[in-house]
Design an enzyme around this catalytic site. Structure first.
Site, short mmCIF file in Angstrom:
data_model
loop_
_atom_site.label_atom_id
_atom_site.label_comp_id
_atom_site.label_asym_id
_atom_site.label_seq_id
_atom_site.Cartn_x
_atom_site.Cartn_y
_atom_site.Cartn_z
N GLN A 1 0.82 -1.22 0.00
CA GLN A 1 0.00 0.00 0.00
C GLN A 1 0.85 1.27 0.00
OE1 GLN A 1 -3.25 0.13 -0.34
NE2 GLN A 1 -3.74 -2.03 -0.07
N CYS B 1 -19.91 -9.29 8.23
CA CYS B 1 -20.87 -9.84 7.28
C CYS B 1 -20.40 -9.77 5.84
CB CYS B 1 -22.21 -9.13 7.43
SG CYS B 1 -23.26 -10.04 8.56
#
Lengths: 149, 388
Positions: B182, B330
């Site tokens: 990154q 989730c």
């Protein structure tokens, strides 16, 4: 291309029966914020033991919201004892299936609904065989407790 | 809510290949398709293209070209360093130090090594994601053989004090690796100044093609091959080179070097504008990650929207043509909430509502305005549904 099928997306994008019933006959809560989903179900029951209204509020992912919405549509118009036969599996089937990884802890409606009916039964002195052995203190605070499929 | 505009705001996940990069790659699929190991002209030309790309990548990080090895990407580089150093130095010691906020390419390789008799210390971080050199110092043991600490965190953008951390490792004669996937093209990198022994990087985060990456290995530091076979990459990484991929990576690296300051300015201005608007205009939001933006990935914003869940946010934004990512459990296949947000002390309930926005070279102010306007609608709508 989507994560979910069209029925799930329809219930997620346009959830049915959102909200609260001020003079509800029964209220149930299941799930926990820490696990990422939590649902409240409220029901209105008439003198013939028929559920005339059902509303929900859900904190959770797409499948949690969609399955909550679908569950309310399945409940309205049912006799209480028939509503108790609704399972997470029957909700998922009506949604046309969910991705496997989503089955584990995003379907809360069976439990939330049982809590609501238990609440109704307590308040109205009713007894339902399907609620024998039901633990009113289990609100599914750990993800593992939520597996019923 | 049926907008057709498309806004990509997940540049830390991947970037589009820039046209000027693609243009340089194309001939290496077709007419200049030679195998760089072949001894006739088109092979030698291919070899020269690989060496040109090596020089381009080396220049971006201040390395000698001979210190750069091409491979299949950042994850391969991370696996390569950890496993090869562990294998080579196992008689000296079996202890490795890394952090709790690494990419899974490091964390899962660490777990793999733990199953094979190594001990791994996962250093904690502060509430903004910074690793403390003092904590590293304390964790070092006589049997420590490697320290691996990421340069820039992929979720919250924290730029770690790599120079100080490497100095601590070297004071104890321990090898130092940094996963700079990154960081490359987003922060200035000079491997000589940082004095690291190994550095992992990836092409597709800097507007180059996917499936291509590399490893910097300081002169004098030798590790064994990870992929065995032919003599490619100076005998360190077998397999016929991904010729067009390497050419693309080189071109992207040259472009990244040329554009670095402009890129940083463009991204950080838009990122700051995005964060300001969201935090001002949407109630119950909290920013995660470093507050000092000079120590943060220039394009990274990570924001928690309280009382609503990340996957629902992601889905609704997607329906409006917007691509972002979330730390919510989730959305992950494992159903574990983000280990990075957990490590900086965000409570699980709040992690579920976290969204990472990363802007890049093609992001415009209009894009940011559109995303903020949509995000407002999404937050309002999900807060009508939520029971919290």
């Amino acid at each position: 291309m989507g994560l979910y099928n069209d029925t799930v997306m329809d219930h997620f994008m346009h959830p049915r029966n959102i909200g609260e019933i001020p003079d509800a006959d029964g209220t149930g809560i299941y799930g926990s914020p820490a696990c990422g989903d939590m649902m409240q179900v409220q029901i209105k029951v008439d003198e013939n033991d028929v559920i005339t209204d059902c509303k929900f509020k859900t904190f959770g992912c797409g499948s949690a919201i969609a399955s909550s919405s679908m569950a309310t549509t399945m409940v309205i118009g049912q006799k209480v004892e028939d509503a108790l036969k609704i399972t997470n599996k029957s909700i998922v089937d009506r949604l046309g299936g969910l991705p496997n990884v989503k089955l584990h802890c995003s379907v809360l409606a069976e439990d939330a609904l049982k809590h609501a009916i238990y609440d109704y039964a307590q308040k109205h002195g009713k007894h339902y065989a399907e609620l024998d052995g039901f633990d009113p203190n289990d609100h599914g605070t750990a993800p593992d407790e939520v597996t019923h499929l | 809510m049926s907008e057709t505009r498309r806004v990509y705001m997940d540049y830390s996940a991947t970037t589009p290949v820039k046209k000027e990069v693609l243009d340089q790659m194309i001939p290496y699929f077709t007419e200049n398709f030679g195998n760089p190991s072949s001894l006739y002209t088109i092979g030698l030309e291919a070899k020269a293209a690989v060496e040109k790309a090596r020089a381009q990548v080396a220049h971006l990080i201040g390395a000698m070209p001979s210190e750069v090895y091409f491979d299949g990407g950042g994850s391969e580089s991370d696996n390569w360093v950890l496993e090869s150093v562990a294998d080579q130095l196992k008689n000296k010691g079996k202890h490795i130090i890394t952090t709790q906020i690494e990419h899974h390419a490091i964390l899962h390789t660490g777990e793999y090594l733990e199953k094979h008799g190594f001990e791994v210390t996962y250093l904690p971080v502060d509430h903004e994601g910074f690793v403390s050199p003092a904590d590293l110092e304390k964790a070092i043991r006589p049997d420590t053989i490697l320290v691996s600490i990421m340069f820039v965190n992929n979720e919250i953008g924290t730029v770690e004090p790599i120079k100080e951390l490497a100095a601590v490792a070297h004071k104890h004669g321990i090898l130092f690796h940094t996963d700079a996937v990154q960081a490359l093209g987003n922060v200035p990198i000079d491997v000589k100044d940082l004095d690291v022994d190994f550095m992992s990087f990836s092409s597709h985060k800097i507007y180059g093609p996917k499936g291509e990456g590399g490893l910097f290995m300081k002169h004098g530091v030798k590790i064994t091959s990870f992929i065995h076979g032919g003599a490619q990459e100076n005998g360190k990484r077998a397999g016929t080179e991904n010729l067009a991929g390497i050419v693309g990576f080189g071109a992207a690296a040259e472009l990244a070097e040329k554009n670095l300051e402009q890129h940083r300015k463009h991204c950080s201005e838009l990122r700051d504008y995005l964060m300001d608007r969201i935090l001002k205009e949407i109630p119950d939001c909290v920013a995660n990650g470093p507050t000092d933006h000079s120590k943060r990935h220039p394009g990274n914003a990570n924001i928690t929207f309280k009382r609503i869940e990340g996957e629902s946010i992601l889905l609704l934004l997607d329906s409006m043509g917007i691509a972002v990512s979330t730390g919510s459990a989730c959305s992950s296949k494992s159903l574990d909430p983000s280990h990075v947000l957990t490590a900086i002390g965000v409570d699980p309930e709040t992690i579920h509502g976290s969204i990472r926005f990363t802007v890049g070279d093609f992001t415009t102010k209009e894009d940011v305005d559109y995303v903020v306007d949509c995000m407002k609608k999404v937050a309002e709508r999900l807060r009508e549904i939520t029971m919290l």
